[in-house]
Motif scaffolding. Sequence first.
Motif, PDB file in Angstrom:
ATOM      1  N   THR A  97       0.826  -1.211   0.000  1.00 11.03           N
ATOM      2  CA  THR A  97       0.000   0.000   0.000  1.00 11.03           C
ATOM      3  C   THR A  97       0.861   1.263   0.000  1.00 11.03           C
ATOM      4  OG1 THR A  97      -1.715  -1.192   1.213  1.00 11.03           O
ATOM      5  CG2 THR A  97      -1.879   1.204   1.212  1.00 11.03           C
ATOM      6  N   VAL A  98       1.922   1.246   0.779  1.00 12.70           N
ATOM      7  CA  VAL A  98       2.813   2.427   0.811  1.00 12.70           C
ATOM      8  C   VAL A  98       3.413   2.658  -0.575  1.00 12.70           C
ATOM      9  CG1 VAL A  98       4.962   3.370   1.749  1.00 12.70           C
ATOM     10  CG2 VAL A  98       3.334   2.254   3.267  1.00 12.70           C
ATOM     11  N   GLY A  99       3.839   1.581  -1.228  1.00 15.42           N
ATOM     12  CA  GLY A  99       4.412   1.714  -2.577  1.00 15.42           C
ATOM     13  C   GLY A  99       3.400   2.263  -3.572  1.00 15.42           C
ATOM     14  N   ARG A 100       2.178   1.740  -3.491  1.00 10.97           N
ATOM     15  CA  ARG A 100       1.112   2.205  -4.410  1.00 10.97           C
ATOM     16  C   ARG A 100       0.794   3.681  -4.162  1.00 10.97           C
ATOM     17  NH1 ARG A 100       0.204  -1.544  -8.459  1.00 10.97           N
ATOM     18  NH2 ARG A 100       0.366  -3.602  -7.551  1.00 10.97           N
ATOM     19  N   ALA A 101       0.647   4.019  -2.883  1.00 11.33           N
ATOM     20  CA  ALA A 101       0.254   5.394  -2.543  1.00 11.33           C
ATOM     21  C   ALA A 101       1.336   6.389  -2.970  1.00 11.33           C
ATOM     22  CB  ALA A 101      -0.015   5.500  -1.038  1.00 11.33           C
ATOM     23  N   ALA A 102       2.582   5.998  -2.795  1.00 12.91           N
ATOM     24  CA  ALA A 102       3.677   6.891  -3.199  1.00 12.91           C
ATOM     25  C   ALA A 102       3.686   7.049  -4.719  1.00 12.91           C
ATOM     26  CB  ALA A 102       5.007   6.328  -2.700  1.00 12.91           C
ATOM     27  N   THR A 103       3.461   5.957  -5.427  1.00 14.74           N
ATOM     28  CA  THR A 103       3.424   6.016  -6.900  1.00 14.74           C
ATOM     29  C   THR A 103       2.299   6.937  -7.364  1.00 14.74           C
ATOM     30  OG1 THR A 103       4.244   3.750  -6.989  1.00 14.74           O
ATOM     31  CG2 THR A 103       3.225   4.600  -8.998  1.00 14.74           C
ATOM     32  N   LEU A 104       1.133   6.789  -6.752  1.00 16.18           N
ATOM     33  CA  LEU A 104      -0.012   7.624  -7.145  1.00 16.18           C
ATOM     34  C   LEU A 104       0.285   9.111  -6.908  1.00 16.18           C
ATOM     35  CD1 LEU A 104      -3.727   6.876  -6.648  1.00 16.18           C
ATOM     36  CD2 LEU A 104      -2.873   9.079  -5.910  1.00 16.18           C
ATOM     37  N   THR A 105       0.905   9.399  -5.769  1.00 13.35           N
ATOM     38  CA  THR A 105       1.187  10.800  -5.429  1.00 13.35           C
ATOM     39  C   THR A 105       2.131  11.433  -6.454  1.00 13.35           C
ATOM     40  OG1 THR A 105       0.892  10.255  -3.105  1.00 13.35           O
ATOM     41  CG2 THR A 105       2.034  12.315  -3.588  1.00 13.35           C
ATOM     42  N   VAL A 106       3.183  10.700  -6.808  1.00 10.31           N
ATOM     43  CA  VAL A 106       4.117  11.232  -7.808  1.00 10.31           C
ATOM     44  C   VAL A 106       3.398  11.370  -9.157  1.00 10.31           C
ATOM     45  CG1 VAL A 106       6.269  10.810  -9.053  1.00 10.31           C
ATOM     46  CG2 VAL A 106       6.138  10.340  -6.601  1.00 10.31           C
ATOM     47  N   GLY A 107       2.540  10.387  -9.469  1.00  8.86           N
ATOM     48  CA  GLY A 107       1.784  10.438 -10.727  1.00  8.86           C
ATOM     49  C   GLY A 107       0.890  11.669 -10.822  1.00  8.86           C
TER      50      GLY A 107
END
Length: 292
Positions: free
Chosen positions: A187-197
């Motif tokens: 979840t942390v990896g996904r959330a960080a990816t979304l934020t940068v996106g």
Amino acid sequence: MLTVRAPATSANLGSGFDVFGAALERPADIVRVERAEETTIEMSGAGSEFIPEDPAKNTAGAVAEALDAPARIKIDKGVRPASGLGSSAASAAGAALALNELYDRGLSRSELVPIAAEGEALVSGEAHQDNVAPALLGGFTIVADDGVTQVDSSIPLVVCLPDIVVSTRDARRVVPDSTSVENMVDTVGRAATLTVGMHREDPAMVGRGMEDNVVTPARAKLIDGYDAVRDAALDAGAMGVTVSGAGPGVIAACYESDRSAIAGAMLDAFDDVGVDSRAYQTRIGDGPTVYR
Ligand SMILES: Nc1ncnc2c1ncn2[C@@H]1O[C@H](COP(=O)(O)OP(=O)(O)O)[C@@H](O)[C@H]1O
Ligand SMILES: N[C@@H](CCOP(=O)(O)O)C(=O)O
């Protein structure tokens, strides 16, 4: 009357349960206010027959109370209640901004976020801010214990709203109490990816970040046809698909050129399981607009 257009919002975006939110370019509520001795509310528009006009039970009434700003309030609902599109939050945010202007309270939009959240506490039992923050600030928002972060974004979206009612209060009951460390890391990896996106305006990164193994699977069970609709949207070119807010809306991030095909595929997939739906071809948009 002073008029505010307040946008629909989509909370969670998969990996950001109770944290992420985005303002949608459309649909929106129109909130009109004028000073009065005591607060009254008149509702019209989408699903308004299911919304109490009693100020003690309406999110706009809770905001008028919190601001000590009695008013005659008229709300034309563009955002159907129990949609997963921040219907209750749109009225609360619209009322907060309108009454702040009407009574010259001088509060900033950020300062109005906790006031608008009083409306959410009224209807869902918790003053979660992940809808009211984007409804007031626009763009993509991150709600944390120590404050709200906002970034402008304009990622294209399709939101498909089935003719099913899922109340936020009910959908909060199915959220698991705990999860594994493996899920937390994912979840942390996904959330960080979304934020940068969001920051890069990159629909593919946002889509990857919308995956979630914790809350979404439990909520998807409340939406007839969810798996088929998700698959259809991905086949038609969506970069990521998840439950919008507490559902039953389903949201897809995409490139603009694929929006129309994705909307058609999602409508057909709901239709195949006997569920009527409507699709909004939209994008992440601005916060509320005041008209005098
Ligand atoms: N002004 C309002 N707009 C929309 N819903 C409201 C309003 N005031 C109270 N409600 C109630 O809030 C509930 C809908 O809120 P919620 O379940 O959070 O749905 P949504 O996901 O659309 O925000 C309904 O029970 C509705 O009657
Ligand atoms: N984080 C909340 C958001 C609810 O959004 P709504 O649009 O369904 O009211 C949740 O997931 O419960």
